[in-house]
Design a protein around this motif. Structure first.
Motif, PDB file in Angstrom:
ATOM      1  N   ALA A 114     -57.347 -20.736  23.462  1.00 31.00           N
ATOM      2  CA  ALA A 114     -56.480 -20.824  24.650  1.00 31.00           C
ATOM      3  C   ALA A 114     -55.663 -19.544  24.814  1.00 31.00           C
ATOM      4  O   ALA A 114     -55.265 -18.925  23.827  1.00 31.00           O
ATOM      5  CB  ALA A 114     -55.541 -22.026  24.519  1.00 31.00           C
ATOM      6  N   PRO A 115     -55.411 -19.122  26.074  1.00 35.94           N
ATOM      7  CA  PRO A 115     -54.614 -17.922  26.291  1.00 35.94           C
ATOM      8  C   PRO A 115     -53.121 -18.183  26.041  1.00 35.94           C
ATOM      9  O   PRO A 115     -52.661 -19.321  26.125  1.00 35.94           O
ATOM     10  CB  PRO A 115     -54.853 -17.613  27.780  1.00 35.94           C
ATOM     11  CG  PRO A 115     -55.196 -18.924  28.387  1.00 35.94           C
ATOM     12  CD  PRO A 115     -55.881 -19.738  27.324  1.00 35.94           C
ATOM     13  N   SER A 116     -52.372 -17.133  25.728  1.00 30.79           N
ATOM     14  CA  SER A 116     -50.925 -17.273  25.540  1.00 30.79           C
ATOM     15  C   SER A 116     -50.238 -17.371  26.892  1.00 30.79           C
ATOM     16  O   SER A 116     -50.592 -16.656  27.824  1.00 30.79           O
ATOM     17  CB  SER A 116     -50.362 -16.038  24.822  1.00 30.79           C
ATOM     18  OG  SER A 116     -50.917 -15.943  23.555  1.00 30.79           O
ATOM     19  N   VAL A 117     -49.252 -18.274  26.997  1.00 34.13           N
ATOM     20  CA  VAL A 117     -48.465 -18.316  28.232  1.00 34.13           C
ATOM     21  C   VAL A 117     -47.043 -17.798  28.019  1.00 34.13           C
ATOM     22  O   VAL A 117     -46.398 -17.361  28.960  1.00 34.13           O
ATOM     23  CB  VAL A 117     -48.400 -19.720  28.856  1.00 34.13           C
ATOM     24  CG1 VAL A 117     -49.649 -20.009  29.654  1.00 34.13           C
ATOM     25  CG2 VAL A 117     -48.125 -20.774  27.839  1.00 34.13           C
ATOM     26  N   ILE A 118     -46.574 -17.888  26.779  1.00 29.72           N
ATOM     27  CA  ILE A 118     -45.249 -17.332  26.497  1.00 29.72           C
ATOM     28  C   ILE A 118     -45.371 -16.426  25.272  1.00 29.72           C
ATOM     29  O   ILE A 118     -45.945 -16.824  24.260  1.00 29.72           O
ATOM     30  CB  ILE A 118     -44.218 -18.436  26.187  1.00 29.72           C
ATOM     31  CG1 ILE A 118     -44.114 -19.419  27.347  1.00 29.72           C
ATOM     32  CG2 ILE A 118     -42.843 -17.823  25.911  1.00 29.72           C
ATOM     33  CD1 ILE A 118     -43.232 -20.615  27.042  1.00 29.72           C
ATOM     34  N   THR A 119     -44.862 -15.215  25.401  1.00 27.67           N
ATOM     35  CA  THR A 119     -44.872 -14.309  24.256  1.00 27.67           C
ATOM     36  C   THR A 119     -43.476 -13.734  24.082  1.00 27.67           C
ATOM     37  O   THR A 119     -42.899 -13.202  25.034  1.00 27.67           O
ATOM     38  CB  THR A 119     -45.860 -13.150  24.488  1.00 27.67           C
ATOM     39  OG1 THR A 119     -47.103 -13.699  24.930  1.00 27.67           O
ATOM     40  CG2 THR A 119     -46.058 -12.362  23.213  1.00 27.67           C
ATOM     41  N   LEU A 120     -42.918 -13.857  22.878  1.00 25.56           N
ATOM     42  CA  LEU A 120     -41.642 -13.224  22.573  1.00 25.56           C
ATOM     43  C   LEU A 120     -41.893 -12.166  21.515  1.00 25.56           C
ATOM     44  O   LEU A 120     -42.534 -12.448  20.494  1.00 25.56           O
ATOM     45  CB  LEU A 120     -40.618 -14.244  22.049  1.00 25.56           C
ATOM     46  CG  LEU A 120     -39.939 -15.155  23.089  1.00 25.56           C
ATOM     47  CD1 LEU A 120     -40.846 -16.290  23.470  1.00 25.56           C
ATOM     48  CD2 LEU A 120     -38.620 -15.668  22.557  1.00 25.56           C
ATOM     49  N   GLN A 134     -30.892  -9.335  24.728  1.00 25.44           N
ATOM     50  CA  GLN A 134     -30.474  -7.939  24.814  1.00 25.44           C
ATOM     51  C   GLN A 134     -31.525  -6.960  24.320  1.00 25.44           C
ATOM     52  O   GLN A 134     -31.530  -5.812  24.722  1.00 25.44           O
ATOM     53  CB  GLN A 134     -29.158  -7.744  24.049  1.00 25.44           C
ATOM     54  CG  GLN A 134     -27.987  -8.271  24.865  1.00 25.44           C
ATOM     55  CD  GLN A 134     -27.034  -9.106  24.046  1.00 25.44           C
ATOM     56  OE1 GLN A 134     -27.412  -9.653  23.003  1.00 25.44           O
ATOM     57  NE2 GLN A 134     -25.800  -9.220  24.497  1.00 25.44           N
ATOM     58  N   GLN A 135     -32.393  -7.440  23.428  1.00 23.49           N
ATOM     59  CA  GLN A 135     -33.467  -6.566  22.944  1.00 23.49           C
ATOM     60  C   GLN A 135     -34.766  -7.344  22.902  1.00 23.49           C
ATOM     61  O   GLN A 135     -34.762  -8.552  22.729  1.00 23.49           O
ATOM     62  CB  GLN A 135     -33.157  -6.063  21.527  1.00 23.49           C
ATOM     63  CG  GLN A 135     -32.253  -4.858  21.492  1.00 23.49           C
ATOM     64  CD  GLN A 135     -31.903  -4.489  20.071  1.00 23.49           C
ATOM     65  OE1 GLN A 135     -32.526  -4.963  19.123  1.00 23.49           O
ATOM     66  NE2 GLN A 135     -30.892  -3.649  19.925  1.00 23.49           N
ATOM     67  N   GLY A 136     -35.877  -6.595  23.012  1.00 19.08           N
ATOM     68  CA  GLY A 136     -37.185  -7.220  22.888  1.00 19.08           C
ATOM     69  C   GLY A 136     -37.746  -7.621  24.241  1.00 19.08           C
ATOM     70  O   GLY A 136     -37.097  -7.451  25.278  1.00 19.08           O
ATOM     71  N   ASP A 137     -38.976  -8.154  24.212  1.00 15.65           N
ATOM     72  CA  ASP A 137     -39.668  -8.527  25.447  1.00 15.65           C
ATOM     73  C   ASP A 137     -39.974 -10.012  25.463  1.00 15.65           C
ATOM     74  O   ASP A 137     -40.358 -10.580  24.442  1.00 15.65           O
ATOM     75  CB  ASP A 137     -40.999  -7.771  25.557  1.00 15.65           C
ATOM     76  CG  ASP A 137     -40.775  -6.305  25.854  1.00 15.65           C
ATOM     77  OD1 ASP A 137     -39.852  -6.006  26.639  1.00 15.65           O
ATOM     78  OD2 ASP A 137     -41.500  -5.475  25.287  1.00 15.65           O
ATOM     79  N   ILE A 138     -39.810 -10.620  26.640  1.00 16.42           N
ATOM     80  CA  ILE A 138     -40.253 -11.998  26.823  1.00 16.42           C
ATOM     81  C   ILE A 138     -41.222 -11.990  27.999  1.00 16.42           C
ATOM     82  O   ILE A 138     -40.875 -11.540  29.093  1.00 16.42           O
ATOM     83  CB  ILE A 138     -39.068 -12.937  27.120  1.00 16.42           C
ATOM     84  CG1 ILE A 138     -38.081 -12.932  25.950  1.00 16.42           C
ATOM     85  CG2 ILE A 138     -39.570 -14.348  27.375  1.00 16.42           C
ATOM     86  CD1 ILE A 138     -36.875 -13.811  26.144  1.00 16.42           C
ATOM     87  N   VAL A 139     -42.451 -12.430  27.743  1.00 16.48           N
ATOM     88  CA  VAL A 139     -43.446 -12.483  28.807  1.00 16.48           C
ATOM     89  C   VAL A 139     -43.793 -13.945  29.061  1.00 16.48           C
ATOM     90  O   VAL A 139     -44.181 -14.658  28.135  1.00 16.48           O
ATOM     91  CB  VAL A 139     -44.722 -11.700  28.418  1.00 16.48           C
ATOM     92  CG1 VAL A 139     -45.702 -11.697  29.583  1.00 16.48           C
ATOM     93  CG2 VAL A 139     -44.373 -10.288  28.002  1.00 16.48           C
ATOM     94  N   VAL A 140     -43.580 -14.404  30.269  1.00 18.78           N
ATOM     95  CA  VAL A 140     -43.890 -15.790  30.610  1.00 18.78           C
ATOM     96  C   VAL A 140     -44.950 -15.787  31.701  1.00 18.78           C
ATOM     97  O   VAL A 140     -44.731 -15.208  32.774  1.00 18.78           O
ATOM     98  CB  VAL A 140     -42.633 -16.535  31.093  1.00 18.78           C
ATOM     99  CG1 VAL A 140     -42.976 -17.980  31.419  1.00 18.78           C
ATOM    100  CG2 VAL A 140     -41.537 -16.483  30.055  1.00 18.78           C
ATOM    101  N   ASP A 141     -46.083 -16.396  31.415  1.00 19.39           N
ATOM    102  CA  ASP A 141     -47.150 -16.509  32.403  1.00 19.39           C
ATOM    103  C   ASP A 141     -47.491 -15.134  33.005  1.00 19.39           C
ATOM    104  O   ASP A 141     -47.654 -14.997  34.210  1.00 19.39           O
ATOM    105  CB  ASP A 141     -46.707 -17.488  33.509  1.00 19.39           C
ATOM    106  CG  ASP A 141     -47.893 -17.942  34.355  1.00 19.39           C
ATOM    107  OD1 ASP A 141     -49.025 -17.926  33.821  1.00 19.39           O
ATOM    108  OD2 ASP A 141     -47.677 -18.278  35.526  1.00 19.39           O
TER     109      ASP A 141
END
Lengths: 426, 259
Positions: free
Chosen positions: B15-21, B71-78
């Protein structure tokens, strides 16, 4: 009885009866002890005496019909004075034979207010009611309205722009296009007018003789100042309150500064500023009507007070309401108009109506710049040497009229609270 | 029950990722509430997050739909990277439904209006269609007869079920639950959990902050234990409960499972 019943099979019992009825209530509350009975009797006698004295003065020995004040002397209340002066008290220096105009203007405004008090009218119909009511009121008061093409175009631009902003996020595309078209017509028209392509035409509606604002007085002045003052101050105050909670430092700073500045000075000084100082800053030859200046001063002043009340309402909402609206993807405008304001304003109805009542009476301060509202025309009626010496009657009458207005507002506030809280008890 | 649920679980390896932190950090003033969080959530995956009070678990899921700013890092949603762009945030919020501990229904609107509000104003759905969707969802959470009441007239369990239906009305890809049963009386917890289990069985991607370990056993693909702003341990539920690796996890499980 109760202990005879086994656990789990107990019947629901009726609550114990108490002393009911007028007699029971009186015995419990007024004559429960010797001291209480004595106090009750003494106070009853005192109020009875007060009432009989007042009725004697106001009714039994009062003069209802007299040619001059001299005939009233030695008797009770001189209601003949009110009878003689009531038209001046109600309508001020408005031309005497034209008094039907302010009368119907007042009726139009009352009708407008009563209609908008009904919750079923709180939709697009409200705009119609206020448009028609305002037009009728001012047509009757002025007698002639000259609406310049520039003003019409400006209103079109303002309405279209406002419609775009307010409905941009909450309306169907067709509706937004309508607002856009209206704004475009206004903007293009104004430009054409500016470059002289459109002539300086104005729409003249002149069925009656012109009466300038300097001659207005009495009840219509009080009602116009208070009604339009509050109608414009209300949305202005809401914007100030929202601005004060903004994350943008500039907007927040401006709103805080404005509110603190206006609240920090008395209304009188603002009125004097508007009437004496403002004309000094205007280019020569340009004048703004004194009445309009007073109206703007009232709007700014009331706006600052309303802003703080609304802010109180905004702060009373739990944070979860904002978060739930955010989490659903609502925009700021949608969140504010659909979720936050409907709840915040409900909470602040009592203090809001309190402020409205205060401003209804505070409009009397316009005397300071030579505008005669209801209290000031009443005051003026006392000046007549033929009727000197009966201030009590006139002030009592003025107080009675003010009371009617303020009390109806207060009752309406109560009604509105109950109406809006139906079913929403938490 | 746990074993049957495990069998029903779908295979998520493809399954593909939908949320990546990636390397997400957040501070409240000096307090380091999230420290270097890395997390990958697959489409259809159900994750239960647990941990002691103040461990940052609520903050973690509230960062995913930008109720809190990291404040730091990336959050990718969908596929969309969270930034300060309002359009970006609103796009993500349309795809992510959220259920709160304190329900947060709008008390001035009827249940039906609570449900149809977002579809009508955010998705521009015609009112009639929105009401149809809302009634279907109310039936699914088993309270269609309450549609015209106000939130204040419902019990806590009913309110929370309405809140779940309200989030589902937007047809989200992902559902976030922030301690959905913590504010409920014990006899109402089950009715809410039942609805959530049903939702999980239908393949919804869920991240759920909860201490309902029975729920975790029944539906979770992965249980995450957080403490002091870090992900201390994560594993499949059977393994997570049977032999926790970390000392802090053992201590925490010992405290919540022994009464």
């Amino acid at each position: 009885m109760t202990d005879a019943m086994p656990v789990g099979e107990r019947r629901q019992l009726a609550p114990p009866t108490v002393d009911t009825g007028a007699f029971g209530w009186a015995r419990k509350n007024l004559f429960s002890s010797w001291g209480n009975s004595l106090t009750t009797i003494v106070l009853a006698l005192f109020f009875g005496w007060l009432l009989s004295w007042f009725l004697n003065w106001a009714l039994f020995t009062a003069t209802f019909d007299a040619k001059t004040g001299a005939e009233c002397r030695g008797h009770g209340a001189c209601w003949a004075l009110i009878h003689e002066k009531y038209r001046y008290i109600f309508f001020g220096s408005f031309p005497y034979e034209q008094h039907w105009r302010p009368l119907f203007a007042v009726i139009a405004m009352l009708a407008m207010l009563v209609l908008s008090a009904d919750r079923r009218m709180w939709n697009k119909r409200l705009l119609l009611i206020w448009g028609v009511g305002t037009f009728v009121t001012f047509l009757l008061m002025f007698g002639q309205l000259h609406i310049s093409i520039g003003l019409i175009l400006f209103v079109a631009l303002a309405a279209g722009g406002l419609g775009m902003i307010l409905h941009g996020t909450i309306a169907s595309p067709a509706e937004i296009n309508g607002w856009r078209a209206l704004a475009a017509i206004g903007a293009i028209g104004l430009l054409l007018r500016l470059f002289g392509v459109l002539p300086a035409w104005s729409l003249a509606i002149a069925p009656l003789s012109y009466v300038e604002t300097g001659l207005w007085g009495g009840i219509p002045v009080t009602m116009i100042l208070a009604t339009y003052g509050l109608v414009f101050a209300f949305p202005f105050g809401i914007l100030l309150a929202l601005g004060r909670r903004s994350n943008l430092p500039l907007i927040k700073g401006l709103c805080v500064g404005f509110i603190e500045l206006i609240r920090g000075v008395p209304l009188i000084s603002l009125l004097i500023m508007a009437s004496v100082m403002l004309p000094l800053f205007l280019p020569s030859g340009m004048t703004i009507d004194k009445f309009l200046r007073a109206q703007v001063a009232v709007i700014l002043f009331a706006g600052a007070y309303i802003a703080e009340i609304v802010r109180g309402g905004l702060q009373s909402l739990p944070k979860g309401q904002f978060e739930a609206a955010d989490a659903m993807g609502l925009s700021y405008a949608q969140k504010t108009t659909l979720i936050i304001l409907p709840q915040a304003l409900r909470v602040v109805i009592p203090p809001l109506i309190n402020t409205f009542i205060g401003f209804f009476k505070d409009t009397s301060l316009v005397l300071i710049i030579g505008i005669f509202d209801f209290l000031n025309t009443a005051n003026q009626a006392l000046v007549d040497p033929n009727w000197a010496g009966f201030p009590g009657e006139v002030y009592l009458f003025a107080a009675f009229v003010y009371f009617c207005f303020c009390f109806s507002m207060s009752r309406y506030s109560k009604h509105l609270e109950i109406e809006l809280n139906k079913g929403t008890r938490r | 029950m746990a074993t049957t649920a495990a069998k029903a679980r779908q295979d998520l390896s493809t399954a593909p990722s939908v949320i990546t932190l990636r390397g997400v950090n957040k501070w409240y003033g000096q307090f380091h509430v999230l420290s270097d969080i890395n997390l990958d959530v697959k489409l259809g995956e159900k994750i239960v997050v647990c941990g002691p009070s103040g461990s940052g678990k609520s903050t973690l899921i509230r960062c995913i739909n930008r109720l809190e700013e990291h404040q730091q890092g990336d959050i990718v949603v969908d596929g969309v990277t969270l930034s300060n762009d309002v359009k970006n945030i609103e796009a993500i919020r349309r795809e992510v439904g959220m259920v709160f501990q304190s329900f947060n229904l709008f008390p001035h609107l009827t249940i039906l209006d609570n449900l149809t509000l977002a579809p009508i104003w955010v998705k521009k759905m015609p009112k009639k269609d929105a009401e149809e969707v809302a009634m279907n969802l109310l039936t699914r959470v088993r309270i269609p007869e309450q549609a015209n009441k106000y939130p204040g007239q419902l019990s806590g369990g009913q309110q929370q079920r309405v809140a779940i239906a309200r989030a589902l009305c937007m047809r989200p890809k992902i559902m976030l639950f922030d301690e959905p049963t913590s504010a409920l009386d014990p006899e109402m917890v089950k009715e809410v959990l039942d609805v959530m289990v049903e939702l999980a069985r239908e393949g919804m991607t869920m991240i759920c902050v909860t201490h309902e370990m029975g729920f975790a056993r029944a539906v979770a693909d992965r249980v995450i234990f957080m403490d002091r702003g870090e992900i201390v341990e994560q594993n499949e539920p059977e393994e997570f409960f049977a032999n926790p690796k970390n000392e802090r996890t053992r201590l925490f499980l010992g405290q919540i499972l022994h009464h």
